[in-house]
Design an enzyme around this catalytic site. Structure first.
Site, PDB file in Angstrom:
ATOM      1  N   LYS A 173      28.630  44.878  37.055  1.00  0.00           N
ATOM      2  CA  LYS A 173      30.452  45.644  37.122  1.00  0.00           C
ATOM      3  C   LYS A 173      30.599  46.488  35.747  1.00  0.00           C
ATOM      4  O   LYS A 173      29.725  46.359  35.190  1.00  0.00           O
ATOM      5  CB  LYS A 173      30.831  43.862  36.087  1.00  0.00           C
ATOM      6  CG  LYS A 173      30.564  42.629  37.519  1.00  0.00           C
ATOM      7  CD  LYS A 173      30.889  41.845  36.301  1.00  0.00           C
ATOM      8  CE  LYS A 173      29.788  41.104  35.720  1.00  0.00           C
ATOM      9  NZ  LYS A 173      30.012  39.992  35.439  1.00  0.00           N
ATOM     10  N   THR A 204      40.494  37.710  28.250  1.00  0.00           N
ATOM     11  CA  THR A 204      39.399  38.428  29.243  1.00  0.00           C
ATOM     12  C   THR A 204      37.812  37.497  28.429  1.00  0.00           C
ATOM     13  O   THR A 204      37.125  37.405  29.293  1.00  0.00           O
ATOM     14  CB  THR A 204      38.864  39.814  29.408  1.00  0.00           C
ATOM     15  OG1 THR A 204      38.498  40.181  27.334  1.00  0.00           O
ATOM     16  CG2 THR A 204      39.499  41.024  28.919  1.00  0.00           C
ATOM     17  N   GLY A 206      35.918  34.830  29.277  1.00  0.00           N
ATOM     18  CA  GLY A 206      35.591  34.116  30.861  1.00  0.00           C
ATOM     19  C   GLY A 206      35.593  34.969  31.879  1.00  0.00           C
ATOM     20  O   GLY A 206      36.201  34.116  32.869  1.00  0.00           O
ATOM     21  N   GLY A 208      33.668  37.141  33.264  1.00  0.00           N
ATOM     22  CA  GLY A 208      32.794  37.384  33.730  1.00  0.00           C
ATOM     23  C   GLY A 208      31.971  35.484  34.851  1.00  0.00           C
ATOM     24  O   GLY A 208      31.848  36.125  35.575  1.00  0.00           O
TER      25      GLY A 208
END
Length: 265
Positions: A173, A204, A206, A208
């Site tokens: 990522k 942002t 959580g 992933g």
């Protein structure tokens, strides 16, 4: 209805971990199940305490799921100890689980360390070789590849090294001031870029967990890996772009609820 199992930690504020996984899998059209590796006391600003389950209890949870409702895909998230990692790998091998997505969670978005140092070796030895795909961010890719990642060329090199060493596909990522959220999928000697734009959204927490769960959900539905990643990236980008918020907290708001609100409309 297709099914997916999340093996991860519980997030008491609901934005990451098991809670985010269940919401994401549900919104992506699969029946979600869980095996909890740890309870956490956390919110969007940090983690204040972690209490692990025992390896035996984790094994019993996984058995209970597979012996009744076999998952079409499995997502593995936060696992902070060698004993739990070993238990998960042994059970997934025993049941011949398919479509395994491993999110090698090592550091929370807030910066808190979520895995013991001695567990990293177990992660490499036990879980990565049975994964269909792993989804490290830049710092995690650096740990797994044992090299620095400072450019998109470095991302390719790191993903290639990880993939060849552990025999799994790698979704590296982007972000972390390296690029505009461009993600790299490396599979069987070839790579594919998923271009994205950086969205200036503080919510942002959580993300992933959400991305890896969406990939697992789409694999469960029968999409190939490239299509599953594409659909998952569209899902999370759409939610971030909506700029939804939860309240007046001092830290970044809970992203997983933003996802649910967006895709319930």
């Amino acid at each position: 209805m297709k099914t997916a199992l999340s093996i991860a930690g519980s997030d008491s504020c609901g934005g990451a971990g098991i809670q985010a996984d269940i919401k994401t899998m549900t919104m992506n059209g699969v029946y979600a199940m869980s095996a909890i590796t740890a309870l956490t006391a956390q919110n969007t600003t940090g983690v204040s305490a972690i209490s692990e389950v025992t390896p035996l209890f984790l094994e019993q949870q996984i058995n209970a799921v597979f012996e009744d409702i076999r998952p079409d895909a499995v997502k593995v998230g936060m696992v902070s100890s060698t004993a739990l990692i070993t238990t998960i790998a042994e059970r997934l091998r025993f049941y011949k689980a398919e479509n395994i997505v491993v999110d090698p969670v090592m550091v929370a978005t807030s910066g808190a360390r979520l895995i013991n140092e001695d567990a990293i070796a177990a992660l490499k030895k036990e879980l990565l070789p049975i994964a269909t795909v792993i989804t490290p961010n830049i710092p995690e890719a650096e740990v797994l590849a044992e090299t620095s990642v400072r450019s998109e060329e470095d991302m390719i090199s790191a993903a290639k090294k990880i993939s060849e060493e552990y025999g799994c596909a790698v979704l590296c990522k982007g972000g972390h001031n390296l690029n505009d959220a461009n993600d790299l999928l490396y599979v069987s000697g070839s790579f594919h870029w998923f271009k994205g734009r950086r969205i200036d959204n503080p919510n942002t927490h959580g993300t992933g967990c959400t991305l890896s769960s969406a990939i697992a959900a789409n694999l469960a539905k029968g999409f190939d890996l490239t299509e599953s990643v594409e659909r998952a990236k569209e899902y999370i980008s759409g939610a971030l772009a909506d700029m939804l918020d939860l309240g007046k907290g001092s830290g970044p708001m809970n992203h997983a609820f933003d996802l649910k609100s967006h895709f319930s409309q």
